[in-house]
Design an enzyme around this catalytic site. Sequence first.
Site, PDB file in Angstrom:
ATOM      1  N   GLU A 154       0.832  -1.202   0.000  1.00 38.78           N
ATOM      2  CA  GLU A 154       0.000   0.000   0.000  1.00 38.78           C
ATOM      3  C   GLU A 154       0.864   1.250   0.000  1.00 38.78           C
ATOM      4  OE1 GLU A 154      -1.346   1.854   3.688  1.00 38.78           O
ATOM      5  OE2 GLU A 154      -1.508  -0.187   4.482  1.00 38.78           O
ATOM      6  N   LYS A 181      -5.005  -2.480  13.722  1.00 36.31           N
ATOM      7  CA  LYS A 181      -4.308  -1.437  14.475  1.00 36.31           C
ATOM      8  C   LYS A 181      -4.836  -1.407  15.911  1.00 36.31           C
ATOM      9  CE  LYS A 181      -3.283   1.534  10.510  1.00 36.31           C
ATOM     10  NZ  LYS A 181      -3.969   0.788   9.425  1.00 36.31           N
TER      11      LYS A 181
END
EC number: 4.2.1.70
Length: 304
Positions: free
Chosen positions: A24, A158
């Site tokens: 990414e 996360k």
Amino acid sequence: MILLHWSDEVRAARDADAPIVALESTIITHGMPYPQNLQTARAVEDAVRANGAVPATIAVLDGVLHIGLSDAQLDALAQTPDARKLSRADLAACIATGGTGATTVSATMIAAAHAGIAVFATGGIGGVHKGAETTFDISADLQELAQTPVTVVCAGAKAILDLPKTFEVLETLGVPVIAYGQDVLPAFWSTRSDLGAPLRMDRAAQIAAAHRVRGALGLPGGQLVANPIPTTDQISTEIMAPLIAQATAEAEAAGITGKAVTPYLLDRLYTLTDGRSLKANIALVLNNARLGAEIACCLSVRQG
């Protein structure tokens, strides 16, 4: 038809049926400050190469979807302060309007699948934000994992997120969540959370085989591989949890919402940990790049 621009390195790998790992680009534009972002991007690409695969960093530049970036393009993107943060909702609009943007997990999965790339290595996925029962703030990454056939290697969701709700949603969506080499899920900066892993695999070849079988069964969606950060680089949950709570409270008090939340929290935690969170983030991304390359090699045509 969407115009894809292949870097010379990725085009050569594609023509040779060599293993490719998608990467990414929001980690470059929204995840780290310059020049650490550029240094990390180059180090992650090198980690993929060192483990037998070819890196394909994905981004939209002037309306063109790039599968792999040249070194000059990587450098320029790392210094583009106004690059859009692209997900499923705005990827097409950015291309159509000639914009420049960095791809999140969901947009990178879309681009990788469109380009025929089966493996994507990242840092951590998005998920259910704390307080989502009132804000409904849930990342598009989760729906993407349920519908786009790419194996995503990360260090878990996360840790700024509501981890139990995030993995509950993934279970509901039928996304396989595979802990690599341990029986509990990692928590991004920390090797272990208090959540048991739905699945465990200890070898890249097993993960590659599961990817193939999903395709043979016609199952939609991808796989999530939760690869724990190396223990020497982790920050324990006991240290991180109160700091995450503080940063989250500060974001709420400042009225920060939507796409701005994650960059704000990561930046605040960088300050609160005296830079340790960034060092751990870099270590876990490199670790995921290595495993992603191993999985891609197992999937490659040349290796059967």
